[in-house]
Design a protein around this motif. Structure first.
Motif, PDB file in Angstrom:
ATOM      1  N   UNK A  16      66.219 -58.487  55.456  1.00 19.82           N
ATOM      2  CA  UNK A  16      66.023 -58.191  54.035  1.00 19.82           C
ATOM      3  C   UNK A  16      65.889 -56.683  53.882  1.00 19.82           C
ATOM      4  N   UNK A  17      66.616 -56.158  52.904  1.00 17.39           N
ATOM      5  CA  UNK A  17      66.588 -54.726  52.626  1.00 17.39           C
ATOM      6  C   UNK A  17      66.196 -54.529  51.175  1.00 17.39           C
ATOM      7  N   UNK A  18      65.092 -53.789  50.964  1.00 13.24           N
ATOM      8  CA  UNK A  18      64.668 -53.444  49.602  1.00 13.24           C
ATOM      9  C   UNK A  18      65.050 -51.992  49.359  1.00 13.24           C
ATOM     10  N   UNK A  19      65.834 -51.774  48.313  1.00 15.86           N
ATOM     11  CA  UNK A  19      66.233 -50.418  47.953  1.00 15.86           C
ATOM     12  C   UNK A  19      65.310 -49.951  46.836  1.00 15.86           C
ATOM     13  N   UNK A  20      64.609 -48.859  47.096  1.00 12.55           N
ATOM     14  CA  UNK A  20      63.593 -48.322  46.194  1.00 12.55           C
ATOM     15  C   UNK A  20      64.122 -47.014  45.592  1.00 12.55           C
ATOM     16  N   UNK A  21      64.208 -46.954  44.256  1.00 14.73           N
ATOM     17  CA  UNK A  21      64.701 -45.754  43.575  1.00 14.73           C
ATOM     18  C   UNK A  21      63.798 -45.403  42.406  1.00 14.73           C
TER      19      UNK A  21
ATOM     20  N   UNK B 271      62.458 -45.903  35.410  1.00 16.63           N
ATOM     21  CA  UNK B 271      61.225 -46.288  36.080  1.00 16.63           C
ATOM     22  C   UNK B 271      61.424 -46.401  37.579  1.00 16.63           C
ATOM     23  N   UNK B 272      60.437 -46.967  38.252  1.00 15.09           N
ATOM     24  CA  UNK B 272      60.522 -47.199  39.695  1.00 15.09           C
ATOM     25  C   UNK B 272      61.167 -48.558  39.888  1.00 15.09           C
ATOM     26  N   UNK B 273      62.340 -48.570  40.491  1.00 13.15           N
ATOM     27  CA  UNK B 273      63.105 -49.806  40.646  1.00 13.15           C
ATOM     28  C   UNK B 273      63.145 -50.213  42.124  1.00 13.15           C
ATOM     29  N   UNK B 274      63.123 -51.515  42.349  1.00 14.55           N
ATOM     30  CA  UNK B 274      63.212 -52.044  43.707  1.00 14.55           C
ATOM     31  C   UNK B 274      64.124 -53.264  43.670  1.00 14.55           C
ATOM     32  N   UNK B 275      65.276 -53.157  44.293  1.00 14.21           N
ATOM     33  CA  UNK B 275      66.253 -54.250  44.342  1.00 14.21           C
ATOM     34  C   UNK B 275      66.388 -54.705  45.787  1.00 14.21           C
ATOM     35  N   UNK B 276      66.627 -56.000  45.973  1.00 12.81           N
ATOM     36  CA  UNK B 276      66.708 -56.540  47.331  1.00 12.81           C
ATOM     37  C   UNK B 276      68.083 -57.145  47.618  1.00 12.81           C
ATOM     38  N   UNK B 277      68.554 -56.907  48.835  1.00  9.87           N
ATOM     39  CA  UNK B 277      69.765 -57.545  49.355  1.00  9.87           C
ATOM     40  C   UNK B 277      69.446 -58.080  50.743  1.00  9.87           C
TER      41      UNK B 277
ATOM     42  N   UNK C 168      73.765 -63.277  44.393  1.00  6.65           N
ATOM     43  CA  UNK C 168      74.192 -62.314  43.376  1.00  6.65           C
ATOM     44  C   UNK C 168      73.043 -61.414  42.906  1.00  6.65           C
ATOM     45  N   UNK C 169      73.322 -60.129  42.847  1.00  5.45           N
ATOM     46  CA  UNK C 169      72.397 -59.158  42.292  1.00  5.45           C
ATOM     47  C   UNK C 169      73.234 -58.282  41.362  1.00  5.45           C
TER      48      UNK C 169
END
Length: 173
Positions: free
Chosen positions: A132-137, A113-119, A84-85
């Protein structure tokens, strides 16, 4: 008794260079990389990817679509990991015509800010194989304008802003 202040000044100046008349109407040219307006997928290792989605706005929900290159170890039967994310979730993963994976995510930009979420994407046929995929926004405050979204990013909604000063509630007696 008054003390005299010592004033120092630095000398400097601006010089203007005479340009030929033909240069007066010249255009500014930018590096071609600045014209890229698509989501960037950057391999970090064999099975880890960084996906840069550009500028987003807080309290907005986005659909992000990108294609990962083929990862042979993963196979063709894949699914999102059941981790879960609360801010990023994969809504679909399909095999693209070139053998890569077309991934569609939903992202809630919750904080500035600079966000990095992983799925993660799992193989359904091979145990212990995942990508693993890190989404950087870069997320900006909702009151600081509207970002130009990259190709592959689409705003699908905004969360209502709660302002406690507009409440009719009188509190406890």
């Amino acid at each position: 008794m008054a003390t005299a202040k010592k004033v120092s000044s630095k000398t400097g100046g601006v010089r203007f260079v005479e340009e030929p008349a033909s240069a007066a109407h010249s255009h500014v040219h930018f590096d071609e990389k600045l014209h890229d307006s698509v989501v960037m997928v950057i391999p970090e290792s064999k099975s880890n990817f960084l996906v840069k989605v550009g500028f987003l706005k807080t309290q907005h929900r986005y659909e992000i679509v990108f294609t990962l290159p083929e990862v042979p170890e993963l196979g063709k039967d894949v699914c999102p990991a059941p981790i879960p994310n609360p801010h990023l979730r994969i809504t679909s993963v399909t095999v693209s015509s070139d053998g890569g994976l077309r991934v569609t995510c939903e992202y809630m930009a919750h904080q500035e800010g600079v966000m990095c979420e992983e799925v993660q994407i799992l193989s359904e046929s091979k145990e212990d194989v995942c990508v693993k995929v890190k989404v950087h926004a870069r997320v900006m405050d909702r009151h600081h304008g509207t970002p130009m979204l990259l190709e592959g990013v689409r705003c699908i909604g905004a969360e209502l802003e709660y302002d406690s000063e507009q409440s009719d509630w009188q509190g406890f007696d």
